[in-house]
Scaffold this active site. Structure first.
Site, PDB file in Angstrom:
ATOM      1  N   TYR A  93      16.924 -19.032  16.799  1.00  0.00           N
ATOM      2  CA  TYR A  93      15.901 -18.403  17.619  1.00  0.00           C
ATOM      3  C   TYR A  93      16.045 -18.867  19.076  1.00  0.00           C
ATOM      4  O   TYR A  93      16.934 -19.653  19.398  1.00  0.00           O
ATOM      5  CB  TYR A  93      14.512 -18.662  17.033  1.00  0.00           C
ATOM      6  CG  TYR A  93      14.329 -17.965  15.699  1.00  0.00           C
ATOM      7  CD1 TYR A  93      14.354 -16.567  15.616  1.00  0.00           C
ATOM      8  CD2 TYR A  93      14.182 -18.680  14.518  1.00  0.00           C
ATOM      9  CE1 TYR A  93      14.217 -15.917  14.404  1.00  0.00           C
ATOM     10  CE2 TYR A  93      14.049 -18.037  13.289  1.00  0.00           C
ATOM     11  CZ  TYR A  93      14.067 -16.653  13.242  1.00  0.00           C
ATOM     12  OH  TYR A  93      13.953 -16.012  12.034  1.00  0.00           O
ATOM     13  N   ARG A 103      10.974 -28.494  16.006  1.00  0.00           N
ATOM     14  CA  ARG A 103      12.032 -28.280  15.011  1.00  0.00           C
ATOM     15  C   ARG A 103      13.349 -28.103  15.752  1.00  0.00           C
ATOM     16  O   ARG A 103      13.562 -27.118  16.455  1.00  0.00           O
ATOM     17  CB  ARG A 103      11.737 -27.071  14.125  1.00  0.00           C
ATOM     18  CG  ARG A 103      12.769 -26.927  13.022  1.00  0.00           C
ATOM     19  CD  ARG A 103      12.297 -26.055  11.877  1.00  0.00           C
ATOM     20  NE  ARG A 103      12.369 -26.789  10.603  1.00  0.00           N
ATOM     21  CZ  ARG A 103      12.187 -26.243   9.417  1.00  0.00           C
ATOM     22  NH1 ARG A 103      11.895 -24.969   9.312  1.00  0.00           N
ATOM     23  NH2 ARG A 103      12.274 -26.974   8.327  1.00  0.00           N
ATOM     24  N   ARG A 120      11.285 -24.315  -0.890  1.00  0.00           N
ATOM     25  CA  ARG A 120      11.412 -23.327  -1.963  1.00  0.00           C
ATOM     26  C   ARG A 120      10.911 -23.839  -3.308  1.00  0.00           C
ATOM     27  O   ARG A 120      10.466 -23.060  -4.142  1.00  0.00           O
ATOM     28  CB  ARG A 120      12.863 -22.852  -2.046  1.00  0.00           C
ATOM     29  CG  ARG A 120      13.147 -21.863  -0.959  1.00  0.00           C
ATOM     30  CD  ARG A 120      14.602 -21.589  -0.710  1.00  0.00           C
ATOM     31  NE  ARG A 120      14.710 -20.724   0.452  1.00  0.00           N
ATOM     32  CZ  ARG A 120      14.554 -21.133   1.710  1.00  0.00           C
ATOM     33  NH1 ARG A 120      14.334 -22.407   1.960  1.00  0.00           N
ATOM     34  NH2 ARG A 120      14.616 -20.282   2.719  1.00  0.00           N
TER      35      ARG A 120
END
Length: 341
Positions: free
Chosen positions: A169, A217, A309
C-alpha cells in the site's frame, strides 16, 4: 503470552492480538455493517487487543469494493458502535488506517508514475498498469487525510491507531526501492524514502495528542531481489521509533500479505529488530498454537503476537488454548527458556 503489557496509558491483559485482516463486508460507502460488528464481537472475548482492518483515509485510497472507510465524519457513528461493542467484552481496540496508492481501485497513484510489476488490485491477478505520480501538493493532502482519519478514530472511541505501511500500500510504496523511483526529497536513500511515512506519523500525532498510542505496520522485508531487507528495516525501525511510533507491527511482502509458510514465519523479523528498539514489537505469521505464540514471546522475538486466520476459523481459539496450556503439567521448552504456564 498471558502476561499483561502496558503501552503509554493503555494496558493489555495478554499479548495475543487479532491483527487487521480485510474482510470486505462493510457497505459500498465504507460504512460499518451488522455483519462486521458481529465478526469482531465474537473474537473479542479473552483476547489482549484487536486491530480493526485497514480503513481507507480518502475516497481515492480505497483498495476493495466493500472496504471499511474512515474518510468522512459521517462514518464516525458506525465506527463508534463497532468500538463500543468490542469494549463491552473488556477488550482494547485500535483501527488501522491506510491509503492504497497504486493498488487503489480508482485513480491509482504512487511515488512514481511508472508501471509496477509488483502491485495488483483487488480481484485482479495482473499488475497495476501505471499510476499517477503524486505531486508534493498531493502528498500534503494525503498527510492531512491520515491525520483526519486518526482524529475520527479517536472521536469514535478507539484506544489506538495503526498506520498501514506494509503489503504494497501507499506508505510501503514510498519505503520500497522497487516502487519508489523518485529523485527528489521523497526518494533515493532509505531516509528519503521514509520521509513521507514519517510526515504521516507526525501529522497523526499532532491530530490525536501525546496520550493515544500509535502503532505502525512496517513492511520490513520486501522478500524480492532489490527490495528492502531486514538490514534496511533495522535502520528504518529506529527512525520510526524516533518519529513517535509506540509499537512496531512487523510484516512483509511488497506484493501483498503472505498466507503460507511455517508457523510463525515472520518471527525472524522481530528477532532482528526488537533488540535495537525501546518500544514493543508485534509479529504475525501463520500462528496456530498457543505453544508457538508463547515461544515467540519467550524467545524475545516479539512482545505481541498476532493470530489471524486461526481466529477467523475458530473465534474461541484464545480460551481453548489457554485451557490446553494450563492443563499441561509440564513446562514448555522454548529454545532454551522454560516457561511455566
Amino acid at each position: 503470552m498471558f502476561s499483561d503489557l502496558k503501552i503509554k496509558n493503555l494496558t493489555f491483559k495478554n499479548r495475543i492480538v487479532l491483527p487487521p485482516m480485510a474482510l470486505d463486508i462493510a457497505s459500498e460507502k465504507g460504512e460499518v455493517t451488522a455483519k462486521l460488528i458481529e465478526h469482531y464481537r465474537l473474537r473479542s472475548q479473552g483476547i489482549g487487543l484487536i486491530i480493526v482492518e485497514h480503513s481507507y483515509v480518502s475516497r481515492n485510497g480505497k483498495a476493495h469494493p466493500c472496504q471499511l472507510g474512515i474518510y468522512d465524519d459521517e462514518l464516525i457513528k458506525g465506527l463508534e458502535h463497532l468500538a463500543r461493542e468490542i469494549h463491552r467484552e473488556g477488550t482494547p481496540v485500535g483501527i488501522q488506517i491506510s491509503h492504497a496508492g497504486g493498488r487503489a481501485l480508482m485513480s491509482p497513484c504512487g511515488p512514481s508514475g511508472t508501471l509496477s510489476k509488483y502491485l495488483s488490485r483487488f480481484g485482479q491477478k495482473e499488475s497495476v498498469k501505471g499510476s499517477k505520480k503524486l505531486s508534493k501538493e498531493s502528498l500534503r493532502r494525503i498527510v492531512n487525510d491520515f491525520a483526519q482519519a486518526a482524529r475520527r478514530a479517536q472521536l469514535a472511541g478507539f484506544d489506538f491507531v495503526e498506520i498501514h505501511g506494509a503489503h504494497g500500500y501507499l506508505l510501503n510504496q514510498f519505503y520500497s526501492p522497487l516502487t519508489n523511483l523518485r529523485r527528489d526529497e521523497y526518494g533515493g536513500t532509505l531516509e528519503k524514502r521514509l520521509r513521507f511515512p514519517i510526515e504521516v506519523i507526525k501529522a497523526v500525532r499532532g491530530a490525536i495528542g501525546e496520550n493515544m498510542p500509535i502503532f505502525y505496520r512496517l513492511g520490513a522485508d520486501d522478500r524480492l531481489a532489490g527490495g528492502n531487507s531486514i538490514e534496511d528495516s533495522i535502520i528504518a525501525a529506529r527512525l520510526l521509533q524516533d518519529a513517535g511510533v509506540d509499537c512496531l507491527d512487523l510484516s512483509g511482502g511488497i506484493c501483498g500479505y503472505l498466507k503460507n509458510g511455517p508457523e510463525g514465519f515472520f518471527a525472524y523479523m522481530g528477532k532482528a529488530i526488537k533488540p535495537i528498539l525501546d518500544i514493543p514489537v508485534m509479529v504475525t505469521g501463520g500462528i496456530k498454537t498457543g505453544i508457538k505464540a508463547n515461544e515467540i514471546i519467550a524467545d524475545h522475538s516479539a512482545d505481541l503476537v498476532g493470530v489471524g486466520r486461526t481466529l477467523l476459523q475458530d473465534s474461541e481459539w484464545v480460551s481453548k488454548e489457554r485451557l490446553k496450556m494450563e492443563s499441561d503439567q509440564h513446562p514448555i521448552e522454548a529454545k532454551g527458556y522454560l516457561i511455566s504456564v
